[in-house]
Design a protein around this motif. Sequence first.
Motif, PDB file in Angstrom:
ATOM      1  N   LEU A 127       8.291  24.022 -17.452  1.00 39.00           N
ATOM      2  CA  LEU A 127       7.131  24.265 -17.047  1.00 39.00           C
ATOM      3  C   LEU A 127       6.142  23.478 -16.579  1.00 39.00           C
ATOM      4  CD1 LEU A 127       6.826  26.894 -20.068  1.00 39.00           C
ATOM      5  CD2 LEU A 127       7.446  27.451 -17.833  1.00 39.00           C
ATOM      6  N   LYS A 128       6.195  22.011 -17.006  1.00 41.22           N
ATOM      7  CA  LYS A 128       5.179  21.247 -16.852  1.00 41.22           C
ATOM      8  C   LYS A 128       5.206  20.764 -15.374  1.00 41.22           C
ATOM      9  CE  LYS A 128       5.150  18.367 -20.999  1.00 41.22           C
ATOM     10  NZ  LYS A 128       5.427  16.911 -21.598  1.00 41.22           N
ATOM     11  N   THR A 129       6.450  20.958 -14.563  1.00 41.15           N
ATOM     12  CA  THR A 129       6.566  20.960 -13.228  1.00 41.15           C
ATOM     13  C   THR A 129       5.599  21.869 -12.358  1.00 41.15           C
ATOM     14  OG1 THR A 129       8.679  19.878 -13.555  1.00 41.15           O
ATOM     15  CG2 THR A 129       7.971  20.285 -11.410  1.00 41.15           C
ATOM     16  N   TYR A 130       5.606  23.157 -13.013  1.00 37.54           N
ATOM     17  CA  TYR A 130       4.824  24.269 -12.291  1.00 37.54           C
ATOM     18  C   TYR A 130       3.465  23.779 -12.467  1.00 37.54           C
ATOM     19  CZ  TYR A 130       8.968  27.237 -12.012  1.00 37.54           C
ATOM     20  OH  TYR A 130      10.347  27.815 -11.516  1.00 37.54           O
ATOM     21  N   PHE A 131       2.898  23.114 -13.641  1.00 39.86           N
ATOM     22  CA  PHE A 131       1.699  22.999 -13.733  1.00 39.86           C
ATOM     23  C   PHE A 131       1.309  21.800 -12.949  1.00 39.86           C
ATOM     24  CE2 PHE A 131       2.119  24.845 -18.188  1.00 39.86           C
ATOM     25  CZ  PHE A 131       1.284  25.739 -17.943  1.00 39.86           C
ATOM     26  N   ARG A 132       2.097  21.018 -12.472  1.00 44.00           N
ATOM     27  CA  ARG A 132       1.774  19.779 -11.894  1.00 44.00           C
ATOM     28  C   ARG A 132       1.878  20.129 -10.323  1.00 44.00           C
ATOM     29  NH1 ARG A 132       5.685  16.206 -15.535  1.00 44.00           N
ATOM     30  NH2 ARG A 132       4.057  14.957 -16.793  1.00 44.00           N
ATOM     31  N   LEU A 133       2.583  21.046  -9.987  1.00 48.35           N
ATOM     32  CA  LEU A 133       2.513  21.860  -8.775  1.00 48.35           C
ATOM     33  C   LEU A 133       1.406  22.539  -8.438  1.00 48.35           C
ATOM     34  CD1 LEU A 133       3.931  22.785  -5.944  1.00 48.35           C
ATOM     35  CD2 LEU A 133       5.002  24.284  -7.115  1.00 48.35           C
ATOM     36  N   GLY A 134       0.888  23.229  -9.387  1.00 43.02           N
ATOM     37  CA  GLY A 134      -0.325  23.810  -9.170  1.00 43.02           C
ATOM     38  C   GLY A 134      -1.671  22.922  -9.187  1.00 43.02           C
ATOM     39  N   TRP A 135      -1.609  21.990  -9.844  1.00 44.05           N
ATOM     40  CA  TRP A 135      -2.683  20.856  -9.790  1.00 44.05           C
ATOM     41  C   TRP A 135      -2.502  20.479  -8.304  1.00 44.05           C
ATOM     42  CZ3 TRP A 135      -6.809  20.177 -12.215  1.00 44.05           C
ATOM     43  CH2 TRP A 135      -7.676  18.856 -12.109  1.00 44.05           C
ATOM     44  N   ALA A 136      -1.443  20.081  -7.806  1.00 45.88           N
ATOM     45  CA  ALA A 136      -1.158  19.406  -6.365  1.00 45.88           C
ATOM     46  C   ALA A 136      -1.675  20.391  -5.334  1.00 45.88           C
ATOM     47  CB  ALA A 136       0.339  18.940  -6.325  1.00 45.88           C
ATOM     48  N   MET A 137      -1.655  21.637  -5.587  1.00 42.44           N
ATOM     49  CA  MET A 137      -2.040  22.488  -4.641  1.00 42.44           C
ATOM     50  C   MET A 137      -3.268  22.788  -4.530  1.00 42.44           C
ATOM     51  SD  MET A 137       1.035  25.398  -5.222  1.00 42.44           S
ATOM     52  CE  MET A 137       0.525  26.403  -3.747  1.00 42.44           C
ATOM     53  N   CYS A 196       7.667  17.025  -3.459  1.00 43.94           N
ATOM     54  CA  CYS A 196       8.666  16.373  -4.489  1.00 43.94           C
ATOM     55  C   CYS A 196       8.735  17.381  -5.912  1.00 43.94           C
ATOM     56  CB  CYS A 196       7.889  15.208  -5.181  1.00 43.94           C
ATOM     57  SG  CYS A 196       8.372  13.847  -4.037  1.00 43.94           S
ATOM     58  N   TYR A 197       7.703  18.429  -6.264  1.00 40.40           N
ATOM     59  CA  TYR A 197       7.748  19.009  -7.256  1.00 40.40           C
ATOM     60  C   TYR A 197       8.512  20.200  -6.992  1.00 40.40           C
ATOM     61  CZ  TYR A 197       3.626  16.258  -9.197  1.00 40.40           C
ATOM     62  OH  TYR A 197       2.935  15.440  -9.622  1.00 40.40           O
ATOM     63  N   ARG A 198       8.611  20.629  -5.798  1.00 45.58           N
ATOM     64  CA  ARG A 198       9.181  21.973  -5.361  1.00 45.58           C
ATOM     65  C   ARG A 198      10.644  21.391  -5.420  1.00 45.58           C
ATOM     66  NH1 ARG A 198       4.879  22.705  -1.031  1.00 45.58           N
ATOM     67  NH2 ARG A 198       3.788  24.497  -1.919  1.00 45.58           N
ATOM     68  N   ALA A 199      11.100  20.146  -4.848  1.00 49.47           N
ATOM     69  CA  ALA A 199      12.460  19.681  -4.912  1.00 49.47           C
ATOM     70  C   ALA A 199      13.029  19.812  -6.408  1.00 49.47           C
ATOM     71  CB  ALA A 199      12.489  18.425  -4.215  1.00 49.47           C
ATOM     72  N   SER A 200      12.057  19.228  -7.199  1.00 53.51           N
ATOM     73  CA  SER A 200      12.417  19.070  -8.606  1.00 53.51           C
ATOM     74  C   SER A 200      12.984  20.562  -9.223  1.00 53.51           C
ATOM     75  CB  SER A 200      11.500  18.602  -9.562  1.00 53.51           C
ATOM     76  OG  SER A 200      11.647  18.191 -10.953  1.00 53.51           O
ATOM     77  N   LEU A 201      11.998  21.407  -9.121  1.00 48.27           N
ATOM     78  CA  LEU A 201      12.264  22.534  -9.285  1.00 48.27           C
ATOM     79  C   LEU A 201      13.390  23.459  -8.942  1.00 48.27           C
ATOM     80  CD1 LEU A 201       8.552  23.824  -9.411  1.00 48.27           C
ATOM     81  CD2 LEU A 201      10.033  23.561 -11.398  1.00 48.27           C
ATOM     82  N   ARG A 202      14.133  23.134  -7.792  1.00 48.23           N
ATOM     83  CA  ARG A 202      15.245  23.640  -7.475  1.00 48.23           C
ATOM     84  C   ARG A 202      16.258  23.205  -8.032  1.00 48.23           C
ATOM     85  NH1 ARG A 202      12.834  22.620  -2.182  1.00 48.23           N
ATOM     86  NH2 ARG A 202      13.900  20.432  -1.955  1.00 48.23           N
ATOM     87  N   TYR A 203      16.151  21.996  -8.903  1.00 42.57           N
ATOM     88  CA  TYR A 203      17.454  21.667  -9.875  1.00 42.57           C
ATOM     89  C   TYR A 203      16.996  22.085 -11.138  1.00 42.57           C
ATOM     90  CZ  TYR A 203      18.684  19.302  -5.562  1.00 42.57           C
ATOM     91  OH  TYR A 203      19.149  18.900  -4.190  1.00 42.57           O
ATOM     92  N   ARG A 204      15.881  21.905 -11.571  1.00 34.64           N
ATOM     93  CA  ARG A 204      15.646  22.432 -12.892  1.00 34.64           C
ATOM     94  C   ARG A 204      14.437  23.370 -13.054  1.00 34.64           C
ATOM     95  NH1 ARG A 204      19.888  21.602 -13.722  1.00 34.64           N
ATOM     96  NH2 ARG A 204      20.715  19.871 -15.361  1.00 34.64           N
ATOM     97  N   PRO A 205      14.670  24.566 -12.526  1.00 37.68           N
ATOM     98  CA  PRO A 205      13.710  25.782 -12.361  1.00 37.68           C
ATOM     99  C   PRO A 205      12.770  26.115 -13.624  1.00 37.68           C
ATOM    100  CG  PRO A 205      15.652  26.764 -12.308  1.00 37.68           C
ATOM    101  CD  PRO A 205      15.867  25.161 -12.330  1.00 37.68           C
TER     102      PRO A 205
END
Length: 345
Positions: free
Chosen positions: A301-311, A289-298
């Motif tokens: 920054l918050k989404t990158y932090f959430r993606l990192g936490w999920a990884m 979901c976070y990667r998909a979101s970043l495809r539309y709004r790259p």
Amino acid sequence: MKVSVVIPTYNNEGTIAATVESALAQRFDDAFEVIVVNDGSTNGTRGILASFGDRIRVIDQKNSGVSAARNAGIRAASGEYIALLDGDDTWSEDKLQKTAEVLDKNPACVAVFSDMIQVDGAGEEYGNWVSPEFQHSPTLDEMLARPWPNLPSATVIRRETILAIGGFSEEFGRRGYGGEDTFASLLLRERGEIHFVPDKLVRYRLSDFNENLAKRIRTRDNIQSGIDEFEEPERLFGELLIFARLVREHFGARGRKIAEWAIDKLANELVAVGMVAMHEGDRTLARRCYRASLRYRPLTLKTYFRLGWAMLPAKVAQRLSPMLSPRLRRSLSGPPFHGLPQRPQ
């Protein structure tokens, strides 16, 4: 016939009786009919409709989505005006009287909408739907700047006008969560004025989307969708992409703002699904979901932090979690912050 009430329903077993009763209970000076389109319900909805006998007209069709269901009702209608009502909402007894008379008195007006009261599944009220800045008859430019809160259950339309725009676009498909009504409203506004009635004439039922989504994540219940939405989470909100495309095709540069709103909403909803997934312990879905979101709004920054936490491995995140503030922990691990249960628009 002055008004045809068109009610699309799909598996509204728990609410459809109250919806139909509120339509039949109208104190209206002119003749009206109630048409219910059963969009392939698989529970007891059809039996409840049968209990109304010849007080209503029922059209049965295979599950094709709310646009197709509304269009079927509109084609079958004989009324001068079409009053839309969703299968989980209800009207006050004077809904038709107070809205139809606006169309009677204003030839330039092609549609009218009223305010609504928001209620949850338990019937608790959450206040008005239409906030002050929307409590007027909008221009087309206003409606192209941001979505207007003229939801279907609050709207009455001239039948000739809704037919002229081709009804509700069926490109939105069976499982769209919205967008078809917003796009139709824009096309209607091109044809004439849309007036506002300040009275609260609808009880609009909110649903807890996050709770329902969490249940589906836990059970992987995709039988009704016919697709694996959790493999490609954009499909959960694909109607927003359809909406943005249709607006750009029809309005060109003039529709840029509302098309961008749709893409922003898509990105935000994907983050919200990711946070629900994190809360349910599905880190794989959260990452998708976070990667998909970043495809539309790259650039978010918050989404990158959430993606990192999920990884992070779950055990590592569990050890680090107590070091975070409660707000930051919730921001990373979900569920999303939502003050009220919402039905996505």
